[in-house]
Structures are given as C-alpha cells and as structure tokens.
Design a protein around this motif. Structure first.
Motif, PDB file in Angstrom:
ATOM      1  N   ASP A   1     -29.913  37.537  -9.935  1.00  0.00           N
ATOM      2  CA  ASP A   1     -30.027  37.450 -11.391  1.00  0.00           C
ATOM      3  C   ASP A   1     -28.710  36.968 -11.987  1.00  0.00           C
ATOM      4  OD1 ASP A   1     -30.723  37.660 -14.010  1.00  0.00           O
ATOM      5  OD2 ASP A   1     -31.461  39.713 -13.884  1.00  0.00           O
ATOM      6  N   GLU A   2     -28.642  35.716 -12.321  1.00  0.00           N
ATOM      7  CA  GLU A   2     -27.423  35.101 -12.857  1.00  0.00           C
ATOM      8  C   GLU A   2     -26.182  35.552 -12.087  1.00  0.00           C
ATOM      9  OE1 GLU A   2     -27.106  34.891 -17.126  1.00  0.00           O
ATOM     10  OE2 GLU A   2     -29.045  35.848 -17.348  1.00  0.00           O
TER      11      GLU A   2
ATOM     12  N   SER B   1     -35.386  38.059 -16.060  1.00  0.00           N
ATOM     13  CA  SER B   1     -34.924  39.228 -15.298  1.00  0.00           C
ATOM     14  C   SER B   1     -36.082  40.179 -15.040  1.00  0.00           C
ATOM     15  CB  SER B   1     -33.835  39.974 -16.068  1.00  0.00           C
ATOM     16  OG  SER B   1     -32.743  39.144 -16.276  1.00  0.00           O
TER      17      SER B   1
HETATM   18 MG   LIG Z   1     -31.701  38.485 -17.680  1.00  0.00          MG
END
Ligand SMILES: [Mg+2]
Ligand SMILES: Nc1ncnc2c1ncn2[C@@H]1O[C@H](COP(=O)(O)OP(=O)(O)OP(=O)(O)O)[C@@H](O)[C@H]1O
Lengths: 281, 279
Positions: free
Chosen positions: B200-201, B71
């Motif tokens: 991000d995910e 991240s």
């Molecule tokens: Mg992360």
C-alpha cells in the motif's frame, strides 16, 4: 496597547500564574517535609528500624510494622498485578467497543474513587469472616488488592490502548494470531506504562490505614509476621498509633515512621523509573 | 472493463510465468479472482461490486483519487479489514480457486500466504534481526537457530537490505533510515514466504533514491511473487506494473495492461485521471 503587546502581557501573566501555582505546591510540600524531618530525623537509627514497639518511646521501633508493610505490599502486588493486567487485556483487546464495555469501564473508574474504608468493610465481610482468613496478612493483602485493582486495570488499559495500531497490523499481517500479537508485540511496548500504573497503585495502597484497621489489623504488634496467616500491622497504622499518644516523644517516633514510609515509597518509585528506562529501549 | 484474459499480447517481460493458449494468445494464470465484491464500513459503502482477476507473478497497480477505496480493497485480499469492528464484505475472493471468506479459511493462515507492506513503514521496536525472525518464529518456519539465521539473511538479501545491515543485525530497527525501514518491512513480509505481496503506497514517504530502490525491488520480486501495489504516482505505476486498475468512488472503472491504460484507456474517466485532469 497594540494587539501584539496585549498578547505579550497576557503571555507573561499566564506564565507568572503558572509559576505561582507550581511554587505554592512545592512550598507546601517543602514545609511538610521540613516539619517531618525536623521532628523525626533524630529518631532514625538502626535500633529504631530493628526494634519492636514499646510502651517507652525511646525503646520503641518500627521493625514489626516495616516487615508487615513489606509482607502485605508484596502479597498485594502478587494478587492485584496479574489479575489487573489480565482484566485490562481482556477489556481492551477482547471486550469490544460497545455499550457493555463502556458501562464496565465507567464502573471500574467509579470503583477507583470509592473511599478505601468501604473496601475495608468488604474485606472484613468477605475475607476475614466468610472465607475465615482471620486478621491475617493474606486477608489484609487481599483487601488492599481489591483497592488497587481498579487503578491497575485502568492504567494498564490506558497503556495497552496507547500501543500504535500500526504495530498490531504489522503483526497480524505476518500471520500472527491475536494472542501472539498481544504477547510478543503489544505487551512489551505497553510494559513501561503498565509498570508505572502498577507502582502508583501500590504506592497508594501502601499508605492506606482505614481498610486495614477496618479488617482488624492490630495496632500493637510485638512480633514480625512469619507467614501469610500471621497477624500484622503496617507502617501507617503504627504511625497513627504513635500520633494518638499524648507523650511528646511518641510524636517524634511518628515523624520517624513517616520518614521510613516515605523512603520506602521513594525506593519503589525509583525502581519503577529504572524498570521503565530499561524496557523503553 | 477488460479482464485479464484479454486477447492482447503481453509485452515480453522476463520472468513472467505465462502460457500460450490454444488460440495462440498469451494468457497468464489468475492468482486472485475477485467477483462482485462490495465492502461496507458500517452503513458506508466503500467498495461497490468490484470484479477483477489479478494475474500470477505479475505486478498489478491500483490507482485512483484519494478515498476511492484502493487501500480498503487491498485489505480485503488478506482479510486485514477483519480487525476493524463493524465492517461487512459481500461477494467472493478466490485465491488459487479457494474462497478466502469461506468458512474453512482461517484469516491467520491466509495472511501467511498473502503478505502486506504498509504505507508508513512500521517496524517492530526490536532489533533488525528480530523484525525479520518474528514471522518465522510465530509460524514455526525455522527448525533451528542456523536455519532461522539463514532465512533472515535470505529475506534481507531479497529486500536488497543485507549489505547495509549485515554488521548491525542486533541494532534497533528504529535506527534505520525511512527507506531502509520500509525495505526491512518488505524483508519481514518476504520471510514467511507469501505467494501474494500487497503493497500500500510503499514508497510514498520516501525520497526519490529510496523510491527507486523499492521500485527495482518490486521488479525483481515479481519473478517469485504476485504483487499488488497501490500508488498515487502515475509514473511509478507505469514503470513497475504490468497491469493497472483504476478505481473511482469505490468502483473499479477500468483494468487493463498498464501500457494500454496509459496510452489508450477505454473509459473517459481513466483518461482524465491518468492525464492529470483530476485527482
Ligand atoms: Mg490508501
Ligand atoms: N476504518 C475506517 N472506518 C470508516 N471508514 C473508512 C475506514 N477506512 C477508510 N474509510 C473510508 O473508506 C473510503 C475508502 O478509503 P480508502 O482508505 O480505502 O481509500 P484510498 O483509496 O486508499 O485513499 P488514499 O489514496 O487516500 O489512501 C474513504 O471514504 C474512507 O473515508
């Protein structure tokens, strides 16, 4: 006794203690209200609301003080709210998190606890004398604005801080500037909290007597304010004045004055609740 | 560590902008070129000397154990970390050859070109329409009301959400399901027409069906966008990405074609990780 039973009794005991404390608070409040209403409710009438003060208790009314309070509190709001919210935005969004900002924060919290009569002295020196505003509505409002400011700043700051960082990130990620993010996303979400703090601060200042007496607000005013330069009185001062008279009949007037003040507070808080609900959706 | 201009052939993928070099190998232009990037939260180094060339109009997946800096790295690419106090970046990040940490780059402008979708969907507490219109408004991207409405529609279509919300554009975005909210966030990011989309995910909080929706969407979007996606799900990385980067303890361990990363990784660490021996 097993552990489980002990926990059970402990639970009950705490529950009972909490209930007791709540009832005690409510009981005292109820007794106060009952006392005031039984003394003053009979005096509430249209005449009472629209009459000027008088030496004879039956003729005396609250009109000058009621209008004085409305003038002063409106002006206080107009002064304290923009400055307070502006300061809160600066401190929370631009001020950083360093030692300097902590010192400022602690000092503002301390200011919120300073006795109100001190603000009166400041108002007397600064507004009444140095700026030569005299004993006017504007001098009173400015003094009360100083008094309200720390609370407005602290509660606005709290409301801004409670806005989720994810919301700010979402805005920044779309290419928003800091100010756009604050204006379009953060402030609308923080608004209910800001309004609540603002109304609480104004409610507190509406009941203040000491600072206004210190700056020389009059206790006997047979006219309503006709502008911001006008001399004035406010509800708590009028009540104070009546309470200090020896005659029984004036005590009833004082109680009735308190009822008017309470009603005004109720309206304000109701308005705050309504605003909050409206903006929450 | 292999870099983008490796001499292996890219499996033919529809819609990938690729060009054939003189030597006859297939190369993809680099969109994001990171060189020697290190990142610090205060004294804590979260990224160490990361160099990577992210190809244009492809999907690049970042994998690695929790806390390895995926991240953080993603957020260096749109300078989202700038808003965290006390952080420091060294090294260079070039997007289209321009140093995004250079003095002449304004992070606000940069973020219009490098969009981001977060792990937890974070729609604004406003209407569906306003969520998508916000980016257009603040960036002055729509000249008229009709243009605004058109572009909101286009973005919602691109995010495969239009049919589900077209009758309730003025309803609150918070009333949408989790998967719909995430697609709304994608639509919102697409509305400002970024060139790079960082995710991000994006599907970590979603059920399998909603996840599949997002994956299909990612696959379609790479026709027009350079996509970088962080994921904890190996299958997802294998399904959606062209290339995969494996991070471990703040370092980029290996970066290669996804097909190779999952079948014949060079580093022992990568192999252990993709086969599930740790992580
Ligand atoms: Mg992360
Ligand atoms: N705002 C922050 N302040 C300080 N340290 C941070 C911050 N954000 C992340 N870190 C630290 O930086 C390191 C990398 O974090 P990062 O969030 O980039 O990991 P990640 O690979 O995305 O993990 P995950 O898969 O769990 O999301 C971690 O050790 C983390 O604790």
């Amino acid at each position: 006794m097993t552990r489980r039973q002990r926990n059970h009794w402990l639970d009950l005991a705490l529950h009972g203690a909490g209930l007791g404390a709540t009832l005690l608070g409510l009981g005292v409040l109820a007794a106060l209200l009952f006392d005031i209403f039984s003394d003053g409710f009979g005096r509430i009438s249209w005449d009472f609301l629209t009459s000027f003060p008088s030496r004879r208790a039956e003729n005396a009314g609250i009109y000058a003080a009621l209008l004085g309070t409305l003038w002063v509190i409106t002006l206080t709001a107009m002064l304290a709210v923009p400055v307070g919210i502006g300061a809160a935005i600066y401190l929370e969004e631009y001020g950083g998190r360093g030692r300097w900002s902590r010192i400022v924060e602690i000092n503002i919290a301390n200011l919120a606890g300073v006795p109100s009569v001190i603000y009166g002295l400041l108002g007397l020196g600064l507004f009444v004398r140095t700026l030569a505003l005299g004993r006017s509505v504007i001098a009173g409002a400015a003094t009360l604005a100083l008094l309200a400011l720390p609370v407005v700043i602290l509660s606005s700051r709290e409301a801004l801080r409670a806005v989720s960082p994810a919301l700010r990130e979402a805005s920044y990620a779309l290419g928003a500037t800091k100010w756009q993010t604050i204006w379009h996303q953060v402030l609308p979400v923080a608004l209910p909290g800001i309004l609540t703090g603002m109304i609480l601060a104004l409610s507190r200042t509406m009941g203040e007597t000491a600072p206004l007496i210190t700056i020389g607000a009059l206790t006997y005013v047979p006219f309503a304010p006709d502008g911001i330069w006008s001399p004035f009185t406010v509800l708590p001062i009028q009540v104070f004045n009546w309470v200090s008279r020896p005659q029984e009949a004036f005590l009833a007037n004082a109680a009735a004055g308190i009822i008017v003040l309470l009603a005004l507070l109720l309206v304000m808080n109701g308005f705050a609740a309504w605003l909050r609900d409206r903006y929450q959706h | 560590m292999t870099t983008v201009d490796s001499d292996t052939a890219i499996p033919s993928l529809a819609g990938v902008a690729s060009l054939v070099s003189e030597r006859g190998t297939v190369e993809t232009p680099t969109k994001v070129d990171v060189r020697g990037l290190s990142f610090y939260y205060g004294d804590m180094r979260a990224l160490e000397d990361v160099s990577i060339q992210i190809p244009e109009k492809q999907v690049t997946a970042f994998i690695g154990p929790s806390g390895c800096g995926k991240s953080t790295f993603l957020r260096t690419l749109n300078r989202m970390n700038d808003i965290i106090p006390g952080v420091r970046v060294t090294g260079t990040v070039l997007i289209d050859g321009k140093d995004i940490y250079g003095a002449s780059t304004d992070p606000v402008t940069l973020r219009q070109h490098v969009g981001m979708v977060f792990q937890k969907s974070n729609p604004f507490p406003k209407s569906i329409f306003e969520n998508v219109a916000y980016g257009l408004r603040i960036n002055g991207l729509a000249a008229s009301k009709t243009e605004l409405a058109d572009r909101v529609e286009t973005s919602l279509r691109a995010a495969a959400l239009w049919d589900e919300v077209k009758d309730r554009l003025s309803a609150s975005a918070l009333a949408l399901s989790g998967g719909q909210q995430q697609r709304l966030c994608i639509a919102r990011a697409l509305a400002v027409e970024p060139e790079v989309l960082l995710m991000d995910e994006p599907a970590s909080a979603l059920d399998p069906i909603a996840t599949q929706h997002i994956e299909e969407l990612v696959f379609q979007l790479k026709t027009n966008y350079t996509i970088v996606i962080v994921t904890h799900n190996m299958q997802q990385a294998a399904r959606v990405s062209d290339r995969t980067a494996f991070f471990w303890l703040g370092k980029l361990i290996e970066f290669d074609l996804t097909s190779r990363m999952f079948t014949a990784p060079t580093a022992k660490l990568t192999e252990d990780y993709v086969t599930g021996r740790f992580g």
